[in-house]
Design a protein around this motif. Sequence first.
Motif, PDB file in Angstrom:
ATOM      1  N   ASN A  47      -6.703   5.877  42.234  1.00 57.73           N
ATOM      2  CA  ASN A  47      -5.648   6.774  42.700  1.00 57.73           C
ATOM      3  C   ASN A  47      -4.538   6.683  41.670  1.00 57.73           C
ATOM      4  O   ASN A  47      -3.821   5.683  41.607  1.00 57.73           O
ATOM      5  N   VAL A 103      -6.472   0.998  41.095  1.00 58.52           N
ATOM      6  CA  VAL A 103      -7.883   0.862  41.455  1.00 58.52           C
ATOM      7  C   VAL A 103      -7.963   0.598  42.956  1.00 58.52           C
ATOM      8  O   VAL A 103      -7.446  -0.404  43.455  1.00 58.52           O
ATOM      9  N   LEU A 104      -8.607   1.512  43.680  1.00 60.23           N
ATOM     10  CA  LEU A 104      -8.773   1.355  45.125  1.00 60.23           C
ATOM     11  C   LEU A 104     -10.040   0.591  45.478  1.00 60.23           C
ATOM     12  O   LEU A 104     -10.109  -0.076  46.504  1.00 60.23           O
ATOM     13  N   SER A 105     -11.052   0.730  44.627  1.00 60.66           N
ATOM     14  CA  SER A 105     -12.299  -0.009  44.831  1.00 60.66           C
ATOM     15  C   SER A 105     -13.035  -0.095  43.508  1.00 60.66           C
ATOM     16  O   SER A 105     -12.859   0.753  42.629  1.00 60.66           O
ATOM     17  N   ASN A 106     -13.860  -1.129  43.377  1.00 56.97           N
ATOM     18  CA  ASN A 106     -14.654  -1.325  42.165  1.00 56.97           C
ATOM     19  C   ASN A 106     -15.923  -2.064  42.575  1.00 56.97           C
ATOM     20  O   ASN A 106     -15.872  -3.248  42.908  1.00 56.97           O
ATOM     21  N   LYS A 161     -15.072   1.645  50.577  1.00 62.12           N
ATOM     22  CA  LYS A 161     -14.088   0.569  50.397  1.00 62.12           C
ATOM     23  C   LYS A 161     -12.725   1.094  49.957  1.00 62.12           C
ATOM     24  O   LYS A 161     -11.710   0.437  50.166  1.00 62.12           O
ATOM     25  N   SER A 162     -12.686   2.279  49.349  1.00 64.73           N
ATOM     26  CA  SER A 162     -11.397   2.842  48.923  1.00 64.73           C
ATOM     27  C   SER A 162     -10.609   3.389  50.108  1.00 64.73           C
ATOM     28  O   SER A 162      -9.411   3.614  49.996  1.00 64.73           O
ATOM     29  N   LYS A 163     -11.294   3.632  51.220  1.00 64.49           N
ATOM     30  CA  LYS A 163     -10.677   4.153  52.449  1.00 64.49           C
ATOM     31  C   LYS A 163     -10.066   5.539  52.271  1.00 64.49           C
ATOM     32  O   LYS A 163      -9.078   5.893  52.898  1.00 64.49           O
ATOM     33  N   ALA A 211     -18.281   2.340  47.073  1.00 63.39           N
ATOM     34  CA  ALA A 211     -16.979   2.491  46.419  1.00 63.39           C
ATOM     35  C   ALA A 211     -16.080   3.440  47.212  1.00 63.39           C
ATOM     36  O   ALA A 211     -14.891   3.161  47.411  1.00 63.39           O
ATOM     37  N   ALA A 254     -16.190   3.121  40.747  1.00 60.08           N
ATOM     38  CA  ALA A 254     -14.822   2.767  41.128  1.00 60.08           C
ATOM     39  C   ALA A 254     -14.088   4.018  41.574  1.00 60.08           C
ATOM     40  O   ALA A 254     -14.398   5.124  41.130  1.00 60.08           O
ATOM     41  N   ILE A 255     -13.118   3.818  42.445  1.00 56.36           N
ATOM     42  CA  ILE A 255     -12.223   4.894  42.866  1.00 56.36           C
ATOM     43  C   ILE A 255     -10.821   4.522  42.410  1.00 56.36           C
ATOM     44  O   ILE A 255     -10.356   3.404  42.659  1.00 56.36           O
ATOM     45  N   ILE A 297      -7.233  11.525  42.337  1.00 56.66           N
ATOM     46  CA  ILE A 297      -8.269  10.600  42.791  1.00 56.66           C
ATOM     47  C   ILE A 297      -9.500  10.811  41.913  1.00 56.66           C
ATOM     48  O   ILE A 297     -10.034  11.915  41.821  1.00 56.66           O
TER      49      ILE A 297
END
Length: 83
Positions: A24, A28-31, A65-67, A62, A21-22, A7
């Motif tokens: 995994n 891309v989990l979030s941006n 939103k990536s949870k 970020a 951004a995140i 991560i």
Amino acid sequence: MKKNNLIILGIDTSCDETCAAILNNNTVLSNIVRTHSKFGGVVPELAASLHLQHIVSVVNNAIFKSKIPNNTINAIAFTNSPG
């Protein structure tokens, strides 16, 4: 999430946007992008001030939103100079 996942929190403040951004592994989990381009071009002093003003909320958004829990971030990648 699998135990072998990598991560990464990515941060970019090199121009007229504040971004985070995140990822995994390769997903891309979030941006999150907060743009400052409404001023008709890059004004370095203004951009630096706006990066400072917005970086915490952009990174927090970020992560949210990536949870993913923020204690699961393995690495941080970031810009270290303009351009």
